[in-house]
Design a protein around this motif. Structure first.
Motif, short mmCIF file in Angstrom:
data_model
loop_
_atom_site.label_atom_id
_atom_site.label_comp_id
_atom_site.label_asym_id
_atom_site.label_seq_id
_atom_site.Cartn_x
_atom_site.Cartn_y
_atom_site.Cartn_z
N LEU C 2 8.83 5.26 27.76
CA LEU C 2 9.37 3.91 27.76
C LEU C 2 10.76 3.90 27.10
O LEU C 2 10.93 4.42 25.99
N ALA C 3 11.71 3.30 27.77
CA ALA C 3 13.06 3.16 27.21
C ALA C 3 13.34 1.68 26.94
O ALA C 3 13.08 0.82 27.78
N LEU C 4 13.87 1.41 25.74
CA LEU C 4 14.29 0.05 25.40
C LEU C 4 15.82 0.01 25.51
O LEU C 4 16.50 0.78 24.82
N VAL C 5 16.32 -0.82 26.39
CA VAL C 5 17.77 -0.92 26.60
C VAL C 5 18.27 -2.17 25.89
O VAL C 5 17.88 -3.28 26.24
N VAL C 6 19.12 -1.96 24.88
CA VAL C 6 19.57 -3.08 24.05
C VAL C 6 21.08 -3.27 24.22
O VAL C 6 21.87 -2.42 23.79
N ASP C 7 21.48 -4.34 24.89
CA ASP C 7 22.90 -4.60 25.10
C ASP C 7 23.05 -6.09 25.38
O ASP C 7 22.19 -6.67 26.04
N ASP C 8 24.12 -6.69 24.86
CA ASP C 8 24.29 -8.12 25.11
C ASP C 8 24.80 -8.41 26.52
O ASP C 8 24.77 -9.55 26.97
N SER C 9 25.28 -7.40 27.21
CA SER C 9 25.74 -7.62 28.58
C SER C 9 24.64 -7.27 29.56
O SER C 9 24.14 -6.15 29.60
N ARG C 10 24.30 -8.27 30.40
CA ARG C 10 23.27 -8.05 31.41
C ARG C 10 23.75 -7.00 32.41
O ARG C 10 22.97 -6.19 32.90
N ALA C 11 25.06 -7.01 32.69
CA ALA C 11 25.60 -6.02 33.63
C ALA C 11 25.39 -4.61 33.09
O ALA C 11 24.97 -3.72 33.81
N ASP C 47 9.80 5.14 23.51
CA ASP C 47 10.12 6.52 23.15
C ASP C 47 11.58 6.63 22.75
O ASP C 47 11.95 7.43 21.91
N ILE C 48 12.40 5.82 23.39
CA ILE C 48 13.83 5.85 23.07
C ILE C 48 14.41 4.45 23.17
O ILE C 48 13.99 3.65 24.01
N ALA C 49 15.37 4.15 22.29
CA ALA C 49 16.15 2.93 22.44
C ALA C 49 17.60 3.32 22.68
O ALA C 49 18.15 4.15 21.96
N LEU C 50 18.20 2.74 23.72
CA LEU C 50 19.63 2.90 23.99
C LEU C 50 20.29 1.65 23.44
O LEU C 50 20.00 0.54 23.91
N VAL C 51 21.15 1.80 22.45
CA VAL C 51 21.56 0.66 21.63
C VAL C 51 23.07 0.45 21.64
O VAL C 51 23.84 1.32 21.24
N ASP C 52 23.47 -0.72 22.10
CA ASP C 52 24.87 -1.14 22.02
C ASP C 52 25.20 -1.44 20.55
O ASP C 52 24.30 -1.63 19.73
N TRP C 53 26.48 -1.44 20.21
CA TRP C 53 26.85 -1.76 18.83
C TRP C 53 27.17 -3.26 18.69
O TRP C 53 26.55 -3.99 17.92
N ASN C 54 28.14 -3.72 19.48
CA ASN C 54 28.62 -5.10 19.34
C ASN C 54 27.76 -6.07 20.12
O ASN C 54 27.82 -6.14 21.34
#
Ligand SMILES: C[S@@+](CC[C@H](N)C(=O)[O-])C[C@H]1O[C@@H](n2cnc3c(N)ncnc32)[C@H](O)[C@@H]1O
Ligand SMILES: [Mg+2]
Lengths: 160, 283, 127
Positions: C2-11, C47-54
């Motif tokens: 499972l990957a958690l994708v964290v970003d404020d941009s939907r694109a 298992d992993i989070a891909l994380v934006d900063w801003n």
């Protein structure tokens, strides 16, 4: 004293990498240097940089370009896009371009979230000077990146 | 316009003669795509005209550019992971245990492209040798002048840096200059770059402990592969280690190698020379 | 996986979702660090989070710091995917507990190669 400004070729390199990575691969579809255009872009996204360097990066483009970019990123038909989708996509382009431009300048600095205007109208950057303006054509549509440096003489100390 | 059969054939022969790279029929599109920028730069109207002109009055410089354009320089940091991990965890400790302290470990990156492979090796060596008195030297060679110039410059775009370079190594060994990241001097200092064609009869040096010959044999025919593997074996110490690409093998090409499986990859070692001619040959 | 994708941009979430689901991951999305913590708490643990900063509300650095302070989340691999590309920023993120770092913009191969480095996909999954 003149504030540091990024090199225009470096700015172009960044824009090329962003478009090349996310908006269609082959060389022909990359943005090319276009004629200097007068007037303001109808769609703009602005991110601000504060810290080691203070100023703003503005990504601007035509309505058509903004919709094409949003359609590719969101994998949607251009006619299905809501205004919020376009704002989101253009804002992220400004975020990527602005963050990379920040790394060209004295740091450390912080980057703000993008502010997007899809209404058009003249843009005002109070107490800033345009240090770089890069006019490009992407799929025949105008795209502009401009970098505005805050007038440092008006500043006391740093913004933290 | 597409290349004619005779134009394609001319390029195919030229590239084979100079580099041993095989351009099978069906690669016309590749040739056209790779030569188009050369034609543009020479201000010739198209790839046809560019090749036709070269066929009429061949000149070495243009030939060399054509060959260079047809090398494929695709590479990345830590490519495929496992070979570099095995180098660090198994091969290097074995060599350090074996070789006299004052003898440098000698490594050859034999198709180094734009440098990611030798710089990866050098970063690993830096971490492993650290403050010990041990030293290592890497010879990095390639046929392509363009790739080699980029390797020597040691400057990479952000997109290239993103390709497999562990972040911890990025911050430790690179500094930013404009839009690029530049390799630090310590990492650079272990490497000497030079042009070398794998089809030449004599190696650039001998006595290598380790050879990385990765993702280049795939471009050659069986005959060339056999010759290259033989010459590489002669340039290595008898107890040296050879790393090939994930899709490459010595099997059926040059049977004087043993394939040793280590972790998730395999390494090749020269088969011990037979004591007498009467010894039974392995089948 | 499972990957958690964290970003404020939907694109950007879309772009990342396409890449990691192509590599065989199930994907959960969050629009900022707080939403991501809520998703982790609601489970299952990624298992992993891909994380934006801003990002608004809670930025990626704070999210990483928070996850690293919780022993039960030790198994979550953290990879920053951000336009922040100053040398010092990368050092900060690693010090806070990020395992890897990808700078925007990136190609799909770059994500695959980093996931291979982290042992989450087999090497050679790129392309
Ligand atoms: C795909 S790259 C491999 C780079 C690196 N070893 C890796 O595994 O990522 C192949 C390289 O082989 C080089 N090459 C092709 N033919 C060669 C020859 N005859 N002699 C030396 N190098 C050659 C090309 O110039 C190219 O840089
Ligand atoms: Mg963001």
């Amino acid at each position: 004293m003149t504030a540091a400004a990024p090199d225009i070729d470096d700015v172009e390199q960044i824009v090329t990498e962003v478009f090349g990575s996310f908006l269609g691969g082959d060389d022909e579809s990359l943005p090319m240097r276009g004629p200097d255009t007068e007037g303001d872009s109808p769609v703009t996204a602005t991110v601000s940089i504060t810290g080691g360097w203070d100023g703003h990066v503005v990504f601007g483009c035509s309505t058509t370009a903004s919709r094409s970019a949003a359609a590719v990123l969101l994998m949607m038909g251009a006619d299905e896009l809501a205004e919020a989708d376009v704002a989101d996509a253009v804002g992220e382009l400004a975020n990527m371009i602005g963050g990379n431009i920040k790394s060209l300048l004295p740091g450390p600095s912080a980057l703000t979230l993008p502010m997007v205007s899809v209404g058009g109208g003249a843009m005002h950057m109070p107490s800033s000077t345009e240090a770089v303006r890069l006019d490009l054509l992407w799929q025949g549509e105008p795209v502009r990146v401009s970098v505005w440096a805050s007038n440092s003489d008006t500043q006391e100390g740093s913004t933290s | 316009m597409a290349l004619t059969e005779s134009e394609f054939d001319y390029v195919r022969r030229l590239v084979y003669r100079e580099s041993a790279i095989v351009l099978a029929p069906g690669k016309e599109y590749l040739v056209e795509a790779r030569l188009a920028p050369l034609a543009r730069a020479a201000e010739v109207s198209g790839v046809n005209a560019y090749v036709a002109k070269l066929m009429q009055c061949p000149d070495r410089a243009t030939e060399a550019r054509v060959v260079d354009a047809l090398t494929t320089n695709e590479t990345s940091w830590y490519r495929d992971g496992a070979p570099f991990e095995v180098f660090r965890s198994t091969v290097l400790p074995a060599l350090l245990a074996d070789r006299p302290v004052n003898q440098p470990i000698r490594i050859w990156s034999a198709a180094c492209s734009t440098g990611q492979e030798p710089y990866t090796l050098s970063m690993i060596l830096g971490e492993q040798l650290g403050s010990t008195p041990r030293t290592a030297e890497i010879m990095a060679t390639d046929l392509s002048d363009d790739a080699l110039a980029r390797a020597k410059a040691g400057r990479y775009s952000q997109l290239e840096i993103n390709r497999g370079l562990p972040a911890a190594m990025l911050v430790k060994h690179f500094r930013r200059e404009g839009t690029e990241w530049v390799v630090g001097d310590a990492v650079r200092s272990r490497i000497s770059f030079r042009k070398f064609n794998l089809i030449s009869p004599t190696p650039p040096s001998t006595g290598f402990d380790v050879v990385f010959l990765r993702n280049v044999l795939i471009y050659f025919d069986a005959e060339t592969r056999r010759g290259v593997l033989r010459r590489i074996r002669a340039a290595m110490r008898p107890d040296g280690w050879l790393f090939l690409g994930a899709a490459e093998t010595t099997i059926g090409i040059d049977d004087d190698w043993d394939r040793v499986v280590v972790g998730r990859t395999s390494v090749h070692r020269a088969r011990a020379p037979l004591a007498t001619a009467a010894a039974v040959r392995r089948v | 996986m499972l990957a958690l994708v964290v970003d404020d941009s939907r694109a950007m979430r879309m772009v990342l979702r396409r890449i990691v689901s192509g590599l065989g991951f199930d994907v959960v999305e969050a629009g900022n660090g707080q939403e991501a913590l809520d998703a982790v708490d609601a489970g299952p643990i990624p298992d992993i989070a891909l994380v934006d900063w801003n990002m608004p509300v809670m930025d990626g650095l704070e999210f990483v710091t928070n996850v690293r302070s919780r022993p039960e989340l030790r198994g979550v691999t953290l990879m920053m995917v951000t336009t922040e590309s100053e040398h010092g920023q990368i050092v900060r993120a690693l010090a806070a507990g990020a395992h890897e770092y990808v700078i925007k913009p990136f190609t799909p191969d770059a994500i695959a190669e980093k996931l291979a480095l982290l042992g989450l996909v087999p090497a050679g999954s790129a392309s």
